[in-house]
Scaffold this active site. Structure first.
Site, PDB file in Angstrom:
ATOM      1  N   SER A 137      -9.037   3.940  14.998  1.00  0.00           N
ATOM      2  CA  SER A 137      -9.042   5.237  15.698  1.00  0.00           C
ATOM      3  C   SER A 137     -10.397   5.900  15.489  1.00  0.00           C
ATOM      4  O   SER A 137     -11.065   5.646  14.477  1.00  0.00           O
ATOM      5  CB  SER A 137      -7.957   6.141  15.104  1.00  0.00           C
ATOM      6  OG  SER A 137      -8.104   7.471  15.550  1.00  0.00           O
ATOM      7  N   TYR A 150      -4.235  10.500   7.729  1.00  0.00           N
ATOM      8  CA  TYR A 150      -4.228   9.620   8.918  1.00  0.00           C
ATOM      9  C   TYR A 150      -5.613   9.009   9.124  1.00  0.00           C
ATOM     10  O   TYR A 150      -5.764   7.787   9.260  1.00  0.00           O
ATOM     11  CB  TYR A 150      -3.784  10.390  10.170  1.00  0.00           C
ATOM     12  CG  TYR A 150      -3.888   9.537  11.417  1.00  0.00           C
ATOM     13  CD1 TYR A 150      -3.044   8.439  11.598  1.00  0.00           C
ATOM     14  CD2 TYR A 150      -4.846   9.799  12.400  1.00  0.00           C
ATOM     15  CE1 TYR A 150      -3.144   7.634  12.722  1.00  0.00           C
ATOM     16  CE2 TYR A 150      -4.955   8.999  13.526  1.00  0.00           C
ATOM     17  CZ  TYR A 150      -4.110   7.913  13.686  1.00  0.00           C
ATOM     18  OH  TYR A 150      -4.225   7.102  14.793  1.00  0.00           O
TER      19      TYR A 150
END
Ligand code: NDP
Ligand code: 8X3
Length: 251
Positions: A137, A150
Site C-alpha cells: 500500500s 496498518y
C-alpha cells in the site's frame, strides 16, 4: 500450458477482480477467503477454467499449511501467488487505537502473508519458476494520521518483498510489491467496523482506483517475460497526491 494463480482474499475487492481477470485470460485458479458463500459463487461463475476454492483464515498457520498441503493434483503447481488478503482496522491516533485491531492487522497482513508465502515457496523453488505478487500500500511508504499499525504492516510487506528477492536470487522466482493508494472496495467498510456511511464519505467527491484497475496492473506484472521482475509499483488515483508537512504552531 495452463498456468495457475493462487489468490488470497478472493471474496471481495482486488482479490475478486484479480480472479476475474486471470479467469478471463484462461488461468487455473486457487481462490481462498473466509466467506464460503462467496467462494461458492465464484466457483459457479468461472465455469470455463479449473477453479479450486478453500475456506481459510490466513491468520491460522495450521489452516494455511493444510490448505497448501491438500491442493488437488490439478492445482498443485502454483505459477503465481497473489498475497492480497488483508485489512485496515480503525483510524484512531495511536494513543487511542484499539490494541485488538492492531493485533488483527499484524496477524493478517504480516503473519498471514508470511504463512502463505512460506507454504508455497518450496514448490516454486523446486519447479524453478514462480511469481509472488504482494499487495502492499502507499501506506507502507507514506505516513498519515491514523495509519499507524496498518501502514507499518504494509512497510513490512515492502521490505519482506525486497528480502524475498534477495533470498530467491538465482532461483528464477519473481517477487513484486504492488502499492495502491485510494481504491474503492469493502476496505473502508471493514476499516470502520461496518459503518457504511463513514466508508462512503472516504470516496465522496473522488474518483478512486477500482479493483479492476489493480487487477489489470497485477496481470500486467505477471504477464511480463520471465526475465523481467517489476520490484515495486506504486499507483494512486489522479485525485490523490501529497500534503505539505504538518507544522504545529503555538497559539
Ligand atoms: P476488501 O475488504 O474488499 O477485500 C479484502 C479481502 O481480504 C477479502 O476477500 C477478505 O476475505 C480477505 N481477508 C481479510 N482478512 C482475511 C483473513 N483473516 N483470512 C483470509 N482472508 C482475509 O479490500 P481490498 O480488496 O481493498 O483489499 C485487498 C488488499 O489490498 C488488502 O491487503 C489491503 O490492505 C490492500 N489495499 C487496499 C487499498 C484500498 O484502498 N482499498 C489500497 C492499498 C492496499 P474474507 O472476509 O472472506 O476472509
Ligand atoms: C489503503 C490505502 O491510504 O487508506 O492501503 O491507507 S490508505
Amino acid at each position: 500450458m495452463t498456468k495457475t494463480a493462487f489468490i488470497t482474499g478472493a471474496t471481495s475487492g482486488f482479490g475478486r477482480a484479480c480472479a476475474e481477470m486471470f479467469a478471463d485470460k484462461g488461468w487455473g485458479l486457487v481462490l481462498s477467503g473466509r466467506r464460503g458463500d462467496r467462494l461458492r459463487e465464484l466457483e459457479e461463475k468461472f465455469t470455463d477454467v479449473a477453479v479450486h476454492t478453500v475456506i481459510c483464515d490466513v491468520r491460522n498457520r495450521r489452516e494455511v499449511e493444510a490448505m497448501v498441503k491438500n491442493l488437488p493434483d490439478s492445482h498443485m503447481a502454483i505459477d503465481l501467488l497473489v498475497n492480497n488478503a488483508g485489512l485496515a482496522l480503525g483510524l484512531k491516533p495511536a494513543q487511542e487505537a484499539d490494541l485488538d485491531d492492531w493485533e488483527t492487522m499484524v496477524d493478517t497482513n504480516i503473519k498471514g502473508l508470511m504463512y502463505v508465502t512460506r507454504a508455497l515457496l518450496p514448490g516454486m523453488v523446486s519447479r524453478g519458476k514462480g511469481h509472488i505478487i504482494n499487495i502492499g500500500s502507499v501506506a507502507g511508504s507514506w505516513p498519515y494520521p491514523g495509519g499507524n499499525a496498518y501502514g507499518a504492516t504494509k512497510a513490512f510487506v515492502e521490505q519482506f518483498s525486497n528480502n524475498l528477492r534477495a533470498d530467491l536470487h538465482g532461483t528464477g522466482i519473481r517477487v513484486s510489491n504492488v502499492e495502491p493508494g485510494l481504491a474503492e472496495s469493502e476496505f473502508s467498510v471493514v476499516r470502520f467496523h461496518g459503518n457504511q456511511e463513514r466508508a462512503d464519505a472516504v470516496y465522496e467527491g473522488t474518483e478512486p482506483l477500482t479493483p479492476q484497475d489493480i487487477a489489470e496492473i497485477v496481470y500486467w506484472i505477471a504477464d511480463r517475460p520471465s526475465h523481467v521482475n517489476i520490484n515495486r509499483l506504486e499507483v494512486m488515483p489522479v485525485c490523490q497526491s501529497w500534503s505539505p508537512f504538518a507544522i504545529h504552531r503555538q497559539e
